[in-house]
Design a protein around this motif. Structure first.
Motif, PDB file in Angstrom:
ATOM      1  N   UNK A 103      46.773  33.913  33.336  1.00  6.95           N
ATOM      2  CA  UNK A 103      48.217  34.019  33.545  1.00  6.95           C
ATOM      3  C   UNK A 103      48.503  33.820  35.027  1.00  6.95           C
ATOM      4  N   UNK A 104      49.709  33.342  35.348  1.00 12.01           N
ATOM      5  CA  UNK A 104      50.089  33.181  36.756  1.00 12.01           C
ATOM      6  C   UNK A 104      51.547  32.788  36.846  1.00 12.01           C
ATOM      7  N   UNK A 105      52.039  32.669  38.097  1.00 13.36           N
ATOM      8  CA  UNK A 105      53.379  32.157  38.317  1.00 13.36           C
ATOM      9  C   UNK A 105      53.359  30.665  38.627  1.00 13.36           C
ATOM     10  N   UNK A 106      52.228  30.011  38.368  1.00 11.66           N
ATOM     11  CA  UNK A 106      52.094  28.585  38.626  1.00 11.66           C
ATOM     12  C   UNK A 106      51.429  28.253  39.947  1.00 11.66           C
ATOM     13  N   UNK A 107      50.973  29.283  40.686  1.00 12.07           N
ATOM     14  CA  UNK A 107      50.381  29.041  42.001  1.00 12.07           C
ATOM     15  C   UNK A 107      48.974  29.633  42.104  1.00 12.07           C
ATOM     16  N   UNK A 108      48.225  29.599  41.012  1.00 13.73           N
ATOM     17  CA  UNK A 108      46.878  30.170  41.047  1.00 13.73           C
ATOM     18  C   UNK A 108      45.980  29.431  42.024  1.00 13.73           C
ATOM     19  N   UNK A 109      46.244  28.130  42.249  1.00 15.23           N
ATOM     20  CA  UNK A 109      45.435  27.367  43.190  1.00 15.23           C
ATOM     21  C   UNK A 109      45.947  27.518  44.624  1.00 15.23           C
ATOM     22  N   UNK A 110      47.210  27.373  44.839  1.00 13.93           N
ATOM     23  CA  UNK A 110      47.719  27.341  46.205  1.00 13.93           C
ATOM     24  C   UNK A 110      47.927  28.715  46.817  1.00 13.93           C
ATOM     25  N   UNK A 111      48.182  29.730  45.998  1.00 12.38           N
ATOM     26  CA  UNK A 111      48.466  31.053  46.548  1.00 12.38           C
ATOM     27  C   UNK A 111      47.659  32.165  45.900  1.00 12.38           C
ATOM     28  N   UNK A 112      46.708  31.813  45.052  1.00 13.28           N
ATOM     29  CA  UNK A 112      45.824  32.790  44.396  1.00 13.28           C
ATOM     30  C   UNK A 112      46.615  33.883  43.675  1.00 13.28           C
ATOM     31  N   UNK A 113      47.613  33.448  42.916  1.00 11.11           N
ATOM     32  CA  UNK A 113      48.433  34.417  42.178  1.00 11.11           C
ATOM     33  C   UNK A 113      47.989  34.578  40.732  1.00 11.11           C
ATOM     34  N   UNK A 114      46.870  33.956  40.362  1.00 10.39           N
ATOM     35  CA  UNK A 114      46.438  34.016  38.982  1.00 10.39           C
ATOM     36  C   UNK A 114      45.948  35.399  38.595  1.00 10.39           C
ATOM     37  N   UNK A 115      46.092  35.702  37.308  1.00  8.94           N
ATOM     38  CA  UNK A 115      45.689  37.010  36.786  1.00  8.94           C
ATOM     39  C   UNK A 115      44.905  36.830  35.495  1.00  8.94           C
ATOM     40  N   UNK A 116      44.028  37.773  35.208  1.00  8.79           N
ATOM     41  CA  UNK A 116      43.326  37.890  33.934  1.00  8.79           C
ATOM     42  C   UNK A 116      43.882  39.098  33.221  1.00  8.79           C
TER      43      UNK A 116
ATOM     44  N   UNK B 261      37.432  30.551  47.757  1.00 11.05           N
ATOM     45  CA  UNK B 261      38.564  30.789  46.862  1.00 11.05           C
ATOM     46  C   UNK B 261      39.914  30.601  47.543  1.00 11.05           C
ATOM     47  N   UNK B 262      39.920  30.566  48.877  1.00 11.78           N
ATOM     48  CA  UNK B 262      41.165  30.314  49.596  1.00 11.78           C
ATOM     49  C   UNK B 262      41.561  28.841  49.592  1.00 11.78           C
ATOM     50  N   UNK B 263      40.668  27.963  49.175  1.00  8.30           N
ATOM     51  CA  UNK B 263      41.003  26.535  49.130  1.00  8.30           C
ATOM     52  C   UNK B 263      42.084  26.270  48.084  1.00  8.30           C
ATOM     53  N   UNK B 264      42.902  25.271  48.349  1.00 10.19           N
ATOM     54  CA  UNK B 264      43.985  24.957  47.419  1.00 10.19           C
ATOM     55  C   UNK B 264      43.537  24.116  46.244  1.00 10.19           C
TER      56      UNK B 264
END
Length: 548
Positions: free
Chosen positions: A355-368, A408-411
């Protein structure tokens, strides 16, 4: 366990076995001094018999002191043995003849156990296959440590992708030794230099000119050619298909060893045949087997005791002595201790959804999360000029349990974290990722990594998987088989899933054009955008083996 009073040892004595085709194989033999007859421990290996798997195991003289006749043989075309070396292709027939010969050696009692690490694990399976075919002496027990079972799918390739850095380096090493034995100094120097360098840096990463030029000295052309008939000739799984006999075995693996899938598959195959089987999986990479594995100090319990356990197992099988302890011993990376099971754990998987707000790559907002949320996408842009690297695990130049927080900080890395744990959580068994991917590219790769996220921000790699998607238009989800693990997480720690489209240089970069990555030039690769789809409409999920 090991003998209370080690015996005096005679040897090594160098002896020759003349095979049916006239080729002579040379072996060193170590014997308990004095009268008596003893079981044989046989190792067949290609690196020069004086090495004798001492990269990870005790010297043969130590095993002889425990009451065994120890035979370490150079395989055909290596060390002091005659004939031409062809990777694995002679090991079934030559191994079968060696088993029969070893059983009749002076001081032997007719029982033969095989043992050894890496290539020397595979020679055990192949000798058994050869003995079954010939109807001759079979091993009375086997002790394969960290070896391939299928060869193609648990060694040469992972998820359909050729193991680039590891495969090229080993081909250079094996070819250099053949060149040395044949007196070809030019080939030796070129292959040795490439093997110690970065041979994948040419126009076609998987086809270095040095391996093309000296193809007669090594197996790379066969492995990269990927002919099913070739794998049929050298794969223990294929040669023993449908006829795995009931041979007692002790299998040794490592959570960060690239042969882990082969070790587990062989253990399972022989277990189904019915003879007693034991399995030990430590925290180790392929070598060494100690307490420090990558960035982690796993404590004194992680230091190998495999030699002692090997003797205890063989004493049980061959000498009728008691053997205590569980059938399966796994090292728990979280508790830094061993835990026992009756069988390798295979629990019903527990799903965590992306799950995420669409920015799991660019802002690491992804969730499990435990339940799927609203549908959404995370777009991950893979640039072949700067592919996401391999970091930690069993593949690539930096192995073991590593901190990948900076990566993991890479986009171009999509990151999904759980909430901090409120109670201990033990994971033991295999892990998998099922993820829906949309892309305009004809092909792409997926690299999935599971880490333990510490309260201080470190992300310690636990396990990983790789998948080469050759037809991106095929229906999903994509299933990335990740390697097994055993780790108890503590309150305050979290799990992190990282998804990349590359793991350079562990695997060649997928060009994104549909062309085979092992044949593609670097300048033909294109930028690829992947939409990782998740939520109620696309059940992308991480499957975990929760056992406590």
């Amino acid at each position: 366990m090991a003998a209370e009073t080690p015996l005096a040892v005679a040897g090594p004595e160098s002896v020759e076995l003349r095979l049916a085709d006239g080729v002579s194989l040379v072996a060193d033999i170590y014997r308990p001094a004095g009268p008596g007859r003893h079981p044989v421990m046989l190792m067949r290996q290609p690196y020069g018999r004086a090495i004798a798997s001492t990269l990870t195991l005790a010297h043969p003289a130590w095993y002889a002191a425990q009451g065994y006749v120890v035979v370490v043989q150079d395989v055909r075309g290596r060390g002091g043995s005659g004939g031409d070396f062809r990777l694995f292709e002679h090991e079934a027939e030559d191994g079968a003849q060696t088993l029969a010969w070893a059983a009749e050696l002076p001081g032997a009692n007719g029982q033969v156990a095989t043992y050894g690490f890496s290539y020397q694990a595979v020679t055990q399976f192949l000798a058994l296959a050869g003995a079954l075919k010939a109807g001759t002496k079979r091993p009375d027990a086997i002790v394969p440590s960290m070896g391939g079972w299928d060869i193609r799918d648990d060694w040469a390739y992972t998820g359909g992708a050729f193991g680039l850095s590891g495969g090229l380096g080993w081909a250079c090493q094996m070819g250099a030794e053949v060149a040395r034995l044949k007196g070809d100094a030019e080939a030796y120097e070129a292959l040795a230099a490439a093997g110690r360098g970065t041979p994948w840096m040419g126009a076609v990463a998987a086809r270095p000119p040095v391996l093309e030029r000296f193809s007669a000295y090594q197996h790379h052309q066969d492995w990269i050619g990927d002919d099913p008939g070739y794998w049929d000739r050298i794969s223990p799984r294929r040669l023993l298909d449908g006829q795995v006999p009931a041979v007692p075995g002790l299998y040794v693996g490592g959570w960060q060893d690239f042969f882990l899938d082969g070790t587990l598959s062989a253990h399972a195959a022989f277990g189904r045949a019915g003879a007693p089987q034991r399995l030990i999986v430590g925290p180790w990479t392929h070598a060494p087997w100690g307490r420090r594995v990558g960035a982690l100090d796993l404590g004194p319990e992680a230091v190998t005791d495999i030699d002692v356990r090997t003797v205890a197992f063989l004493d049980h099988v061959l000498k009728g002595r008691d053997l205590a302890g569980p059938a399966v011993r796994l090292f728990d990376v979280g508790t830094k201790s061993w835990t026992g099971f009756d069988a390798f754990p295979d629990p019903e998987p527990t799903a965590l959804h992306l799950a995420s707000d669409g920015r799991a790559a660019t802002a690491s907002t992804g969730r499990l999360v435990a339940e799927p949320e609203a549908s959404g996408d995370d777009r991950l842009v893979h640039d072949p000029w700067r592919p996401a690297p391999a970091q930690g695990g069993a593949w690539g130049p930096v192995l073991g349990f590593q901190d990948r927080a900076a990566l993991d900080d890479r986009s171009d890395v999509a990151v999904y974290d759980t909430a901090p744990l409120a109670a201990p959580l033990r994971l033991a068994g295999r892990v998998a990722l099922e993820v829906h991917v949309a892309t305009a590219a004809p092909s792409h790769d997926l690299h999935a990594v599971l880490s333990r996220l510490e309260p201080d921000g470190r992300a310690i790699t636990l396990t990983a998987g790789y998948l080469r998607v050759t037809d991106a238009a095929a229906p999903g989800p994509r299933r990335v088989a990740m390697r097994a693990l055993c780790c108890t997480l503590q309150p305050g720690q979290r799990l992190r899933l990282s998804i990349q489209a590359a793991a350079w240089p562990a695997f060649a970069v997928n060009p994104g054009t549909g062309a085979r990555a092992e044949e593609a030039r670097g300048d033909a690769a294109v930028v690829t955008t992947l939409a990782l789809r998740h939520g109620a409409d696309h059940l992308s999920r991480l499957l975990l083996p929760v056992t406590g």
